[in-house]
Design an enzyme around this catalytic site. Structure first.
Site, PDB file in Angstrom:
ATOM      1  N   TRP A  83       0.632  -1.433   0.074  1.00  0.00           N
ATOM      2  CA  TRP A  83      -0.077  -0.442   0.073  1.00  0.00           C
ATOM      3  C   TRP A  83       0.687   1.248   0.020  1.00  0.00           C
ATOM      4  CZ3 TRP A  83      -4.067  -0.737  -2.078  1.00  0.00           C
ATOM      5  CH2 TRP A  83      -4.960  -2.098  -1.915  1.00  0.00           C
TER       6      TRP A  83
ATOM      7  N   ASP B  71      -1.876   6.434   6.021  1.00  0.00           N
ATOM      8  CA  ASP B  71      -2.662   5.796   6.069  1.00  0.00           C
ATOM      9  C   ASP B  71      -3.080   5.017   6.493  1.00  0.00           C
ATOM     10  OD1 ASP B  71      -4.238   4.120   4.184  1.00  0.00           O
ATOM     11  OD2 ASP B  71      -3.364   3.113   2.583  1.00  0.00           O
TER      12      ASP B  71
ATOM     13  N   LYS C 214     -12.219  -2.020   5.847  1.00  0.00           N
ATOM     14  CA  LYS C 214     -11.208  -2.406   6.873  1.00  0.00           C
ATOM     15  C   LYS C 214     -11.862  -3.043   8.570  1.00  0.00           C
ATOM     16  CE  LYS C 214      -9.637  -2.774   3.124  1.00  0.00           C
ATOM     17  NZ  LYS C 214      -7.964  -1.914   3.154  1.00  0.00           N
TER      18      LYS C 214
END
Ligand SMILES: *Cc1c(COP(=O)(O)O)cnc(C)c1O
Length: 368
Positions: free
Chosen positions: A110, A180, A204
């Protein structure tokens, strides 16, 4: 209950990395309120986002989130769309503010995506990377080479695929910190005042897909790159209470129910204790076993996403099949790393982790 025979419904233990398990009381309440929210005669899905009912739902969600995280008055909360992936572009667009350089910490898949998107808008300095050991650790703050002209420092607090997590907020002096936080948002207490911007896709740990939460320091707003699309301009979104256009109404409503559920769990310190207990159970079992192993450095192991591999070749498919037969699903590791991955977000009960360890032990006895 609106659903006939709901008590007979068999639920699995869902270890998906996202979209992921949600708290059962939240799903039940959403079901009960589906046809008529609070006597309105409408589903939340059918409401105008400009109507008083939905305005109240969104305001209450924000208030509960602010209370949970202790978000200071200096920071705005935005409920947006486009996922964390859109924020990979929105962060440089909003935070460069006349500068041309940003620092990024590369801890995995990511981070890499955030870096390649940012490169479209600025000169990216990768101040530290864990690529040398296949992204199995967090580079110590002492080895970061931050640049003096950076507009901000970006990191990924939890690498959902690699299972690597920062267990402390890094110190960047006065340089705004951008994070993030998609896969560990609301998993532990957090000092929001340390951040310039935090962003997280909801699917999530927070709610349904379609909602992205952005928490941004107000003094960083208002000087985006000239080419910034209206919807990605944090100031415009803040000035319009995230309703410049139609927001993801149903996802905001369900996230609001999740915030209330987290409060009932004892708030963020309550869920943190449970998350520590769940993660320790699984890691201790993996470390004591002869068949399973964790690739991640012990100090940097994620409490949310736990990748593991089987030391013996050729057993993966059988493991997944038998786990499924025992009511445990979505344990396959990401295609880029292979093996297994158990995602154990806030809504995964400890019983799910106990069941997983029990199954793994029994599987090892037969196949180890
Ligand atoms: C899932 C995830 C993303 C991507 O989120 P989308 O909502 O699909 O854009 C980005 N970063 C992290 C850490 C993630 O876990």
């Amino acid at each position: 209950m609106a659903t006939a025979g709901a008590t007979d419904i068999k639920r699995v233990f869902n270890f998906s990395a996202g979209p992921a398990v949600l708290p059962e009381p939240v799903l039940k309440q959403a079901a009960e309120e589906m046809l008529s929210w609070h006597g309105s005669g409408m589903s939340v899905m059918e409401m105008s986002h400009r109507g008083k009912e939905f305005i109240a739902i969104a305001a209450e969600a924000e208030a509960d989130l602010r209370e949970l995280l202790g978000i200071p008055e200096t920071h705005k909360v935005l409920f947006l769309q486009g996922g964390a992936t859109v924020q990979f572009a929105a962060v440089p667009m909003n935070l460069l503010r006349g500068k041309t350089r940003a620092d990024y910490i590369n801890t995995g898949q990511w981070s890499k995506k955030a870096i390649s998107e940012a490169k479209k808008y600025c000169d990216v300095n990768v101040a530290a990377t864990a690529e040398d050991r296949n992204f199995t650790y967090v580079p110590d703050r002492s080895v970061w080479s931050l640049s003096s002209e950076a507009a901000y420092v970006h990191y990924t607090s939890n690498e959902t695929i690699g299972g690597v997590e920062f267990h402390a907020v890094p110190d960047t002096g006065g340089v705004p910190l951008a994070c993030d936080m998609s896969s560990d948002f609301l998993s532990r207490p957090l000092d929001v005042s340390k951040f310039g911007v935090i962003y997280a896709g909801a699917q999530k740990n927070v709610g349904p897909a379609g909602l992205t939460i952005v928490i941004v320091r107000e003094d960083l707003l208002g000087d985006p790159l000239p080419s910034t699309p209206t919807l990605l301009d944090y100031k415009i979104q803040a000035d319009n209470d995230s309703m410049y256009n139609t927001p993801p109404t149903f996802a905001i409503y369900v996230a609001g129910l999740v915030f209330k559920w987290v409060k009932e769990q004892g708030g963020l310190s309550g869920v943190e204790q449970k998350n520590i207990a769940k993660a320790s159970l699984l890691y201790d079992f993996i470390d004591s076993s002869g068949l399973y192993q964790s690739p991640v450095a012990p100090a940097d192991r994620s409490r949310m996403n736990i990748p593991f591999t089987l030391r013996k070749e050729g057993l993966d498919d059988q493991f997944l099949k038998e786990a499924r037969e025992h009511g445990m699903v979505q344990l396959k590791g990401h295609r880029s790393v292979g093996g297994m991955r158990a995602s154990i977000y806030n809504a995964m009960p400890i019983e799910g982790v106990q069941a997983l360890c029990g199954f793994m032990k029994e599987f090892e006895a037969r196949n180890g």
